[in-house]
Design a protein around this motif. Structure first.
Motif, PDB file in Angstrom:
ATOM      1  N   UNK A  63       0.818  -1.523  -0.052  1.00 57.68           N
ATOM      2  CA  UNK A  63      -0.116   0.005  -0.007  1.00 57.68           C
ATOM      3  C   UNK A  63       0.794   1.267  -0.035  1.00 57.68           C
ATOM      4  N   UNK A  64       2.005   1.293   0.900  1.00 50.80           N
ATOM      5  CA  UNK A  64       2.867   2.377   0.596  1.00 50.80           C
ATOM      6  C   UNK A  64       3.740   2.536  -0.600  1.00 50.80           C
ATOM      7  N   UNK A  65       3.594   1.615  -1.288  1.00 50.79           N
ATOM      8  CA  UNK A  65       4.249   1.921  -2.617  1.00 50.79           C
ATOM      9  C   UNK A  65       3.097   1.997  -3.747  1.00 50.79           C
ATOM     10  N   UNK A  66       1.849   2.298  -3.231  1.00 59.05           N
ATOM     11  CA  UNK A  66       0.760   2.568  -4.083  1.00 59.05           C
ATOM     12  C   UNK A  66      -0.216   1.630  -4.696  1.00 59.05           C
ATOM     13  N   UNK A  67       0.123   0.446  -4.273  1.00 55.89           N
ATOM     14  CA  UNK A  67      -0.895  -0.631  -4.560  1.00 55.89           C
ATOM     15  C   UNK A  67      -2.111  -0.844  -3.757  1.00 55.89           C
ATOM     16  N   UNK A  68      -3.030  -0.845  -4.486  1.00 57.80           N
ATOM     17  CA  UNK A  68      -4.614  -0.967  -3.731  1.00 57.80           C
ATOM     18  C   UNK A  68      -4.614  -2.032  -2.948  1.00 57.80           C
ATOM     19  N   UNK A  69      -5.050  -1.704  -1.732  1.00 52.91           N
ATOM     20  CA  UNK A  69      -5.329  -3.010  -0.783  1.00 52.91           C
ATOM     21  C   UNK A  69      -5.810  -4.408  -1.358  1.00 52.91           C
ATOM     22  N   UNK A  70      -7.075  -4.512  -2.311  1.00 57.76           N
ATOM     23  CA  UNK A  70      -7.524  -5.664  -2.646  1.00 57.76           C
ATOM     24  C   UNK A  70      -6.499  -6.453  -3.413  1.00 57.76           C
ATOM     25  N   UNK A  71      -5.625  -5.771  -4.435  1.00 52.64           N
ATOM     26  CA  UNK A  71      -4.560  -6.206  -4.985  1.00 52.64           C
ATOM     27  C   UNK A  71      -3.424  -6.778  -4.164  1.00 52.64           C
ATOM     28  N   UNK A  72      -3.116  -6.112  -3.207  1.00 55.32           N
ATOM     29  CA  UNK A  72      -2.178  -6.574  -2.246  1.00 55.32           C
ATOM     30  C   UNK A  72      -2.505  -7.742  -1.506  1.00 55.32           C
TER      31      UNK A  72
END
Length: 87
Positions: A63-72
């Protein structure tokens, strides 16, 4: 020796590891764990002692790197099946 494509602690693709793997106690390259998880034969975050804690940690980093939570979450859902966490 078995060749791993993913870190057996966090699930990161080992080819994405800038150090190409962690290090064992004797200084040799770990073929099982990434450099973020294993240094000198010790896990870098001893407080992360369950697969659920590792999933939460990895999701937050992504998430810190900009990825949406569901994808993470999708990327981390296999963590409980990795060798470090199998009982």
């Amino acid at each position: 020796m078995k060749e791993y494509k993913f870190c057996q602690s966090c699930g990161m693709p080992l080819k994405k590891d800038p150090q190409t793997g962690g290090t064992n106690k004797n200084g040799s390259k770990s073929l099982k764990y990434c450099s973020y998880c294993l240094v000198d034969g010790e896990f870098t975050s001893p407080e992360i002692d369950t697969p659920q804690k590792m999933q939460k940690f990895c999701i937050e980093k992504m998430k810190e790197q900009g990825m949406p939570r569901p994808i993470a979450w999708v990327f981390t859902r296999g963590i409980p099946q990795l060798e470090r966490w199998k009982k």
